[in-house]
Design a protein around this motif. Structure first.
Motif, short mmCIF file in Angstrom:
data_model
loop_
_atom_site.label_atom_id
_atom_site.label_comp_id
_atom_site.label_asym_id
_atom_site.label_seq_id
_atom_site.Cartn_x
_atom_site.Cartn_y
_atom_site.Cartn_z
N UNK A 19 -6.55 14.59 6.63
CA UNK A 19 -5.83 14.62 5.36
C UNK A 19 -5.07 13.33 5.13
N UNK A 20 -5.40 12.29 5.91
CA UNK A 20 -4.68 11.02 5.84
C UNK A 20 -5.54 9.86 5.38
N UNK A 21 -6.56 10.13 4.59
CA UNK A 21 -7.41 9.06 4.08
C UNK A 21 -6.96 8.74 2.66
N UNK A 22 -6.59 7.51 2.44
CA UNK A 22 -6.15 7.10 1.10
C UNK A 22 -7.33 7.07 0.15
N UNK A 23 -7.12 7.59 -1.06
CA UNK A 23 -8.20 7.62 -2.04
C UNK A 23 -8.69 6.22 -2.35
N UNK A 24 -7.80 5.25 -2.39
CA UNK A 24 -8.21 3.87 -2.68
C UNK A 24 -9.17 3.34 -1.62
N UNK A 25 -9.02 3.78 -0.36
CA UNK A 25 -9.94 3.37 0.70
C UNK A 25 -11.32 3.99 0.48
N UNK A 26 -11.36 5.23 0.01
CA UNK A 26 -12.64 5.88 -0.26
C UNK A 26 -13.34 5.20 -1.43
N UNK A 27 -12.58 4.87 -2.48
CA UNK A 27 -13.17 4.14 -3.61
C UNK A 27 -13.73 2.80 -3.16
N UNK A 28 -13.00 2.10 -2.30
CA UNK A 28 -13.47 0.81 -1.78
C UNK A 28 -14.76 0.99 -0.97
N UNK A 29 -14.84 2.07 -0.19
CA UNK A 29 -16.05 2.35 0.57
C UNK A 29 -17.22 2.59 -0.38
N UNK A 30 -17.01 3.37 -1.42
CA UNK A 30 -18.07 3.60 -2.41
C UNK A 30 -18.57 2.27 -2.99
#
Length: 84
Positions: A19-30
């Motif tokens: 539950x500690x993954x920042x949404x901005x990091x996921x967007x960057x991964x995409x």
């Protein structure tokens, strides 16, 4: 893939679901994987990747991604053979 994106991918596949993954990091991964991201209504974003389109809800006010969303993203990546 740069280490930052690899780390986000590893966190996405970690069990139990983080539950500690920042949404901005996921967007960057995409984006690193070649996604096109478009703004949608409210806090939703459209992600076009793997010849598929998904709509996600950008988390707020917390920057951390909901565990259910992380599980859905993990399954989508796994279906398209993106694994750490």
């Amino acid at each position: 893939m740069k280490r930052k994106y690899q780390k986000t991918l590893e966190l996405t596949f970690h069990r139990p679901v983080s539950g500690n993954i920042k949404w901005s990091d996921i967007e960057s991964l995409f984006i690193e994987l070649g996604a096109e991201i478009s703004e949608r209504e409210g806090s939703r974003i459209g992600v076009r990747l793997f010849n598929d389109r998904k709509v996600f809800h950008r988390s707020h006010p917390s920057p951390n991604t909901d565990k259910g969303a992380v599980a859905n993203i993990r399954e989508w990546l796994r279906e398209n053979e993106v694994i750490p």
